[in-house]
Scaffold this motif. Structure first.
Motif, PDB file in Angstrom:
ATOM      1  N   GLU A 232       3.289  -6.358 -11.508  1.00 59.64           N
ATOM      2  CA  GLU A 232       3.736  -5.338 -12.464  1.00 59.64           C
ATOM      3  C   GLU A 232       3.269  -5.683 -13.884  1.00 59.64           C
ATOM      4  O   GLU A 232       2.802  -4.810 -14.625  1.00 59.64           O
ATOM      5  CB  GLU A 232       5.264  -5.204 -12.424  1.00 59.64           C
ATOM      6  N   GLN A 233       3.387  -6.952 -14.267  1.00 63.06           N
ATOM      7  CA  GLN A 233       2.933  -7.367 -15.591  1.00 63.06           C
ATOM      8  C   GLN A 233       1.421  -7.202 -15.727  1.00 63.06           C
ATOM      9  O   GLN A 233       0.929  -6.760 -16.772  1.00 63.06           O
ATOM     10  CB  GLN A 233       3.312  -8.830 -15.856  1.00 63.06           C
TER      11      GLN A 233
ATOM     12  N   LYS B 162       0.542  -3.567 -16.196  1.00 62.91           N
ATOM     13  CA  LYS B 162       0.882  -3.129 -17.546  1.00 62.91           C
ATOM     14  C   LYS B 162      -0.156  -3.644 -18.552  1.00 62.91           C
ATOM     15  O   LYS B 162      -0.604  -2.902 -19.428  1.00 62.91           O
ATOM     16  CB  LYS B 162       2.285  -3.626 -17.920  1.00 62.91           C
TER      17      LYS B 162
END
Length: 73
Positions: free
Chosen positions: A35-36, A39
């Motif tokens: 997820e990081q 992003k």
């Protein structure tokens, strides 16, 4: 050091490029979660597009200045 802004309120080229370099370093480190990483990738794509736009505009200005100095062409 404060972030410089363009007249449109966007970070200037150097600030954007530095942020992009930081994102690349983080992603290359391989310690971000999926997820990081997504992003960071999304932010990096936006910064790369912004940098490309600024470079394109600078290139157009240089071409115009060169054309203005060589009216016989």
């Amino acid at each position: 050091m404060a972030n410089k802004k363009t007249p449109m309120g966007l970070p200037d080229f150097e600030t954007s490029l530095k942020k992009l370099e930081t994102i690349v370093t983080k992603m290359e480190g391989g310690e971000l979660s999926l997820e990081q990483a997504l992003k960071q990738f999304e932010e990096g794509v936006a910064l790369a597009r912004q940098c490309q736009l600024v470079l394109s505009q600078a290139e157009q200005r240089v071409e115009q200045l060169m054309a203005d100095n060589n009216p016989q062409e």
